[in-house]
Design a protein around this motif. Structure first.
Motif, PDB file in Angstrom:
ATOM      1  N   ARG A   5       0.854  -1.184   0.000  1.00 39.98           N
ATOM      2  CA  ARG A   5       0.000   0.000   0.000  1.00 39.98           C
ATOM      3  C   ARG A   5       0.892   1.237   0.000  1.00 39.98           C
ATOM      4  O   ARG A   5       1.877   1.291   0.722  1.00 39.98           O
ATOM      5  CB  ARG A   5      -0.891   0.014   1.227  1.00 39.98           C
ATOM      6  CG  ARG A   5      -1.815  -1.181   1.280  1.00 39.98           C
ATOM      7  CD  ARG A   5      -2.875  -1.014   2.316  1.00 39.98           C
ATOM      8  NE  ARG A   5      -3.645  -2.213   2.486  1.00 39.98           N
ATOM      9  CZ  ARG A   5      -4.743  -2.505   1.795  1.00 39.98           C
ATOM     10  NH1 ARG A   5      -5.175  -1.670   0.898  1.00 39.98           N
ATOM     11  NH2 ARG A   5      -5.392  -3.622   2.006  1.00 39.98           N
ATOM     12  N   PRO A   8       1.238   7.723   2.742  1.00 34.36           N
ATOM     13  CA  PRO A   8       0.560   9.010   2.514  1.00 34.36           C
ATOM     14  C   PRO A   8       1.390   9.991   1.689  1.00 34.36           C
ATOM     15  O   PRO A   8       0.838  10.720   0.862  1.00 34.36           O
ATOM     16  CB  PRO A   8       0.322   9.542   3.925  1.00 34.36           C
ATOM     17  CG  PRO A   8       0.221   8.312   4.765  1.00 34.36           C
ATOM     18  CD  PRO A   8       1.181   7.324   4.149  1.00 34.36           C
ATOM     19  N   ILE A  11       1.003   9.060  -1.900  1.00 34.31           N
ATOM     20  CA  ILE A  11      -0.343   9.386  -2.383  1.00 34.31           C
ATOM     21  C   ILE A  11      -0.437  10.865  -2.728  1.00 34.31           C
ATOM     22  O   ILE A  11      -0.965  11.242  -3.773  1.00 34.31           O
ATOM     23  CB  ILE A  11      -1.404   8.994  -1.330  1.00 34.31           C
ATOM     24  CG1 ILE A  11      -1.448   7.473  -1.190  1.00 34.31           C
ATOM     25  CG2 ILE A  11      -2.765   9.555  -1.698  1.00 34.31           C
ATOM     26  CD1 ILE A  11      -2.308   6.971  -0.051  1.00 34.31           C
ATOM     27  N   THR A  41     -10.355   4.949  -6.480  1.00 39.82           N
ATOM     28  CA  THR A  41      -9.227   5.146  -5.569  1.00 39.82           C
ATOM     29  C   THR A  41      -8.772   6.596  -5.582  1.00 39.82           C
ATOM     30  O   THR A  41      -8.496   7.186  -4.529  1.00 39.82           O
ATOM     31  CB  THR A  41      -8.054   4.217  -5.954  1.00 39.82           C
ATOM     32  OG1 THR A  41      -8.500   2.865  -5.872  1.00 39.82           O
ATOM     33  CG2 THR A  41      -6.863   4.421  -5.041  1.00 39.82           C
ATOM     34  N   TYR A  42      -8.696   7.196  -6.766  1.00 42.10           N
ATOM     35  CA  TYR A  42      -8.285   8.594  -6.876  1.00 42.10           C
ATOM     36  C   TYR A  42      -9.202   9.491  -6.052  1.00 42.10           C
ATOM     37  O   TYR A  42      -8.735  10.320  -5.276  1.00 42.10           O
ATOM     38  CB  TYR A  42      -8.281   9.038  -8.337  1.00 42.10           C
ATOM     39  CG  TYR A  42      -8.134  10.527  -8.497  1.00 42.10           C
ATOM     40  CD1 TYR A  42      -6.901  11.148  -8.321  1.00 42.10           C
ATOM     41  CD2 TYR A  42      -9.230  11.336  -8.794  1.00 42.10           C
ATOM     42  CE1 TYR A  42      -6.761  12.517  -8.438  1.00 42.10           C
ATOM     43  CE2 TYR A  42      -9.096  12.706  -8.927  1.00 42.10           C
ATOM     44  CZ  TYR A  42      -7.871  13.290  -8.744  1.00 42.10           C
ATOM     45  OH  TYR A  42      -7.741  14.651  -8.860  1.00 42.10           O
ATOM     46  N   ARG A  44     -11.194   8.697  -3.585  1.00 43.15           N
ATOM     47  CA  ARG A  44     -11.080   8.383  -2.157  1.00 43.15           C
ATOM     48  C   ARG A  44      -9.839   9.049  -1.584  1.00 43.15           C
ATOM     49  O   ARG A  44      -9.867   9.661  -0.503  1.00 43.15           O
ATOM     50  CB  ARG A  44     -11.010   6.868  -1.949  1.00 43.15           C
ATOM     51  CG  ARG A  44     -11.032   6.469  -0.508  1.00 43.15           C
ATOM     52  CD  ARG A  44     -11.143   4.965  -0.242  1.00 43.15           C
ATOM     53  NE  ARG A  44     -11.299   4.126  -1.396  1.00 43.15           N
ATOM     54  CZ  ARG A  44     -10.342   3.315  -1.888  1.00 43.15           C
ATOM     55  NH1 ARG A  44      -9.158   3.265  -1.320  1.00 43.15           N
ATOM     56  NH2 ARG A  44     -10.575   2.556  -2.926  1.00 43.15           N
ATOM     57  N   TRP A  45      -8.718   8.954  -2.307  1.00 41.66           N
ATOM     58  CA  TRP A  45      -7.477   9.600  -1.868  1.00 41.66           C
ATOM     59  C   TRP A  45      -7.651  11.105  -1.823  1.00 41.66           C
ATOM     60  O   TRP A  45      -7.180  11.769  -0.901  1.00 41.66           O
ATOM     61  CB  TRP A  45      -6.336   9.253  -2.810  1.00 41.66           C
ATOM     62  CG  TRP A  45      -5.771   7.882  -2.671  1.00 41.66           C
ATOM     63  CD1 TRP A  45      -6.098   6.937  -1.746  1.00 41.66           C
ATOM     64  CD2 TRP A  45      -4.768   7.296  -3.497  1.00 41.66           C
ATOM     65  NE1 TRP A  45      -5.364   5.804  -1.954  1.00 41.66           N
ATOM     66  CE2 TRP A  45      -4.542   5.987  -3.004  1.00 41.66           C
ATOM     67  CE3 TRP A  45      -4.051   7.738  -4.602  1.00 41.66           C
ATOM     68  CZ2 TRP A  45      -3.609   5.142  -3.596  1.00 41.66           C
ATOM     69  CZ3 TRP A  45      -3.137   6.893  -5.170  1.00 41.66           C
ATOM     70  CH2 TRP A  45      -2.915   5.605  -4.676  1.00 41.66           C
ATOM     71  N   LYS A  46      -8.315  11.658  -2.830  1.00 44.36           N
ATOM     72  CA  LYS A  46      -8.493  13.113  -2.892  1.00 44.36           C
ATOM     73  C   LYS A  46      -9.307  13.601  -1.697  1.00 44.36           C
ATOM     74  O   LYS A  46      -9.014  14.642  -1.115  1.00 44.36           O
ATOM     75  CB  LYS A  46      -9.159  13.499  -4.206  1.00 44.36           C
ATOM     76  CG  LYS A  46      -9.198  14.979  -4.443  1.00 44.36           C
ATOM     77  CD  LYS A  46      -9.702  15.294  -5.813  1.00 44.36           C
ATOM     78  CE  LYS A  46      -9.753  16.798  -6.001  1.00 44.36           C
ATOM     79  NZ  LYS A  46     -10.316  17.157  -7.296  1.00 44.36           N
ATOM     80  N   LYS A  48      -9.470  12.134   1.243  1.00 47.06           N
ATOM     81  CA  LYS A  48      -8.719  11.955   2.489  1.00 47.06           C
ATOM     82  C   LYS A  48      -7.461  12.824   2.546  1.00 47.06           C
ATOM     83  O   LYS A  48      -7.143  13.402   3.583  1.00 47.06           O
ATOM     84  CB  LYS A  48      -8.342  10.491   2.652  1.00 47.06           C
ATOM     85  CG  LYS A  48      -7.723  10.175   3.977  1.00 47.06           C
ATOM     86  CD  LYS A  48      -7.575   8.687   4.190  1.00 47.06           C
ATOM     87  CE  LYS A  48      -7.000   8.397   5.567  1.00 47.06           C
ATOM     88  NZ  LYS A  48      -6.858   6.957   5.793  1.00 47.06           N
ATOM     89  N   TYR A  49      -6.724  12.919   1.432  1.00 44.66           N
ATOM     90  CA  TYR A  49      -5.419  13.575   1.428  1.00 44.66           C
ATOM     91  C   TYR A  49      -5.375  14.866   0.613  1.00 44.66           C
ATOM     92  O   TYR A  49      -4.318  15.442   0.456  1.00 44.66           O
ATOM     93  CB  TYR A  49      -4.344  12.632   0.868  1.00 44.66           C
ATOM     94  CG  TYR A  49      -4.188  11.352   1.653  1.00 44.66           C
ATOM     95  CD1 TYR A  49      -3.521  11.328   2.863  1.00 44.66           C
ATOM     96  CD2 TYR A  49      -4.711  10.163   1.164  1.00 44.66           C
ATOM     97  CE1 TYR A  49      -3.367  10.162   3.585  1.00 44.66           C
ATOM     98  CE2 TYR A  49      -4.570   8.981   1.877  1.00 44.66           C
ATOM     99  CZ  TYR A  49      -3.904   8.986   3.078  1.00 44.66           C
ATOM    100  OH  TYR A  49      -3.759   7.816   3.792  1.00 44.66           O
TER     101      TYR A  49
END
Length: 52
Positions: A5, A8, A11, A41-42, A44-46, A48-49
């Motif tokens: 994985r 952060p 990511i 995934t993009y 979700r990452w956007k 969160k991060y």
């Protein structure tokens, strides 16, 4: 073998890479594919991060 994985920091770099590619005129979906993640995934990452 375990799934690797991204950390952060990695990511955030990928999210910035998508922003740069979009700025160069590439469609968002193509930029997402270029960083080798799914659209889900993009986003979700956007979520969160994205503020980092």
């Amino acid at each position: 073998m375990a799934i690797k994985r991204p950390k952060p920091e990695e990511i955030v770099v990928k999210l910035r890479q998508v922003e740069v590619l979009e700025g160069q005129g590439m469609p968002r979906i193509d930029a997402i594919r270029q960083i080798s993640v799914t659209e889900q995934t993009y986003y979700r990452w956007k979520k969160k991060y994205g503020g980092m």
